[in-house]
Design an enzyme around this catalytic site. Sequence first.
Site, short mmCIF file in Angstrom:
data_model
loop_
_atom_site.label_atom_id
_atom_site.label_comp_id
_atom_site.label_asym_id
_atom_site.label_seq_id
_atom_site.Cartn_x
_atom_site.Cartn_y
_atom_site.Cartn_z
N GLU A 1 0.82 -1.22 0.00
CA GLU A 1 0.00 0.00 0.00
C GLU A 1 0.85 1.26 0.00
OE1 GLU A 1 -1.79 -0.40 3.80
OE2 GLU A 1 -2.89 -2.20 3.27
N CYS B 1 -0.53 32.93 11.91
CA CYS B 1 -0.15 33.64 13.13
C CYS B 1 0.17 32.73 14.30
CB CYS B 1 -1.13 34.76 13.44
SG CYS B 1 -2.57 34.36 14.25
N GLU B 2 1.20 31.94 14.09
CA GLU B 2 1.79 31.14 15.16
C GLU B 2 3.30 31.16 14.95
OE1 GLU B 2 0.26 27.34 16.21
OE2 GLU B 2 -1.76 27.81 15.50
N1 LLP Z 1 -1.31 1.87 4.69
C1 LLP Z 1 -1.73 2.31 5.88
C2 LLP Z 1 -2.62 1.47 6.66
C3 LLP Z 1 -1.32 3.57 6.35
O1 LLP Z 1 -1.74 3.99 7.53
C4 LLP Z 1 -0.45 4.36 5.57
C5 LLP Z 1 -0.02 5.67 6.03
C6 LLP Z 1 -0.06 3.86 4.31
C7 LLP Z 1 -0.50 2.61 3.91
C8 LLP Z 1 0.83 4.64 3.36
O2 LLP Z 1 2.07 4.89 3.91
P1 LLP Z 1 3.22 5.54 2.99
O3 LLP Z 1 3.55 4.56 1.90
O4 LLP Z 1 2.70 6.81 2.45
O5 LLP Z 1 4.35 5.75 3.92
N2 LLP Z 1 1.43 12.30 7.31
C9 LLP Z 1 2.67 11.56 7.46
C10 LLP Z 1 2.54 10.14 7.02
C11 LLP Z 1 1.41 9.42 7.69
C12 LLP Z 1 1.18 8.07 7.12
C13 LLP Z 1 -0.09 7.48 7.63
N3 LLP Z 1 -0.37 6.18 7.15
C14 LLP Z 1 3.78 12.28 6.71
O6 LLP Z 1 3.52 13.36 6.12
O7 LLP Z 1 4.92 11.84 6.71
#
Ligand code: LLP
Length: 414
Positions: free
Chosen positions: A271, A344-345
Site C-alpha cells: 500500500e 499567526c503562530e
Molecule cells: N497503509 C496504511 C494502513 C497507512 O496507515 C499508511 C499511512 C499507508 C499505507 C501509506 O504509507 P506511505 O507509503 O505513504 O508511507 N502524514 C505523514 C505520514 C502518515 C502516514 C499514515 N499512514 C507524513 O507526512 O509523513
Amino acid sequence: MTIYYTQRTNFYKGNSPEQLLKNFGSPLYVYNEDIFRERCRQMVGLVDYPHYKVTYSIKANSNLTLLKIAREEGMHADAMSPGEIYVLEKAGFKPCEIFYISNNVSEEEMKFAIDRGIDTSVDSLSQLEMFGRLNPGGKVAIRINPGIGAGHHAKVITGGKKTKFGINTEYLDQVKAILKKYNLTLKGINQHIGSLFMDGSKYLESVKNTLEIAKQFDTIEFVDFGGGFGIPYRKQEGQAPLELKEFGQRLGDVLKEWVKEYGREILFRSEPGRYIVAESSVLLGTVHAIKENGETFYVGTDIGFNVLARPIMYDAHHELELYRNGKLVTEGETITADVVGNICESGDILAKERTIFMPQEKDIIGVMDAGAYGYSMSSNYNNRLRPAEVLIRSDGSVQLIRRRDTLEDLIRNF
Ligand code: LLP
C-alpha cells in the site's frame, strides 16, 4: 556541486514557475505526470510474483485526476474512511479494487463499506465483534501488529510495542473465537509498520512475521503488507533513493517460498502512498518579506503550515529551490535563514536555519517532494484559501486539476 531536482528531471517542461503562479495564484501545487506515472510503474513492477497488487494509499494525495492516472497504471487503492471510498468511486475504482482499512470506526462507517461489498479490515477485537454483528457469515480481514515498527517520526510508526494499530499476536485465539461466534471467514491479513523506511530489512522482517501468522488460517485469500516505502528528502545532499530492485527480488523470493509451503496461490498486496506521489510535486510560493529580528534572518513567504503541515508536524525536511525572473537561482550570496509562512503562530516555520541563496521580495520558492501529505493535510486555518493544483502533462501542457479555494468556500457550510 548541488544537483537541483527540477533541473535534473526537467520538472517544469519549459513552463516557468513565475508564469504558473501568474496563471493559477500563489501558493500552488505543481505535479508532473511523467514522474507520477513512473513511480506507479516502479511499484506495480516491484515483484515478479504474478498475484501481486499495489493498492495506492490515497491519504497521501487524493486528487481525482491523479487517482484516475493511478488506476490507468493498474493500481488498486486503499481507503481509511467513507470519504476516501467516495472519492475513489468518483475516480472510477470498482468496489473490488478498493481495500477499506478501518480504524476505530462507527457502525455507519463500517456498513458503508460492507454494503458496497468492499473488502474490509478491522484492527481490534471490539471492531471484529462489530463487523460480526453487522455482517454475520461474511468475509473479513484483520490488521495485525507484526511486532515491528518503522518510520521517519514517532508519530508515524504504526507497528511494534506501543501503537493504537493492529491486533497483537497474543490475541489470535480470541480472533478465532469471534470468527467462529459470527461464522465469519478470515479472507485477509494486513499490516502497516509505519511511514518511510529507506532500508527494506524491517519491512521484510515484518512480512515474514505476518506470513507466519497467515499460515494459521486456511481461508486466506490475500495478505497485505502496508506502505512505508521511503523517498530521499535530502537529494541535494546526495541521498540515494530506495534500492527497489534488490528489495523487490528479496520480497518476491519470500512470497514464492511461502506459497510453496502454504500450498495455494494467494494475492499479495502493498500500500504505498508517499513513494507514488511525493516526488511528483513541487509546491511553489512567493517571498513577500525579508527581515532580521535579533539573531535570526527571516524569509517571509505565503507557504504557511496550512499549505504544508509536514515541517511543523514532524520537523520534516523539504529541500528548497529559489527562482528569480523565471529562472532557477544556482549561484550567488547565501544566507542561513528561517523560512516562514504567513500563519499567526510562531511555530509556522517551513525550514529552520536553512542555508539558501539570498532571497529578494517577489522571488519564488519551490518546496521539493511536496506531493505526499502536502495538499491532503492542508487546511483553511486562519481562513486562508487552499491552493490550486496543476498537472504538467507529458506533452508539457498545464492542466488545472483542482481550483484554488474561493472566499465563498469559507462560508459554504454556514
Ligand atoms: N497503509 C496504511 C494502513 C497507512 O496507515 C499508511 C499511512 C499507508 C499505507 C501509506 O504509507 P506511505 O507509503 O505513504 O508511507 N502524514 C505523514 C505520514 C502518515 C502516514 C499514515 N499512514 C507524513 O507526512 O509523513
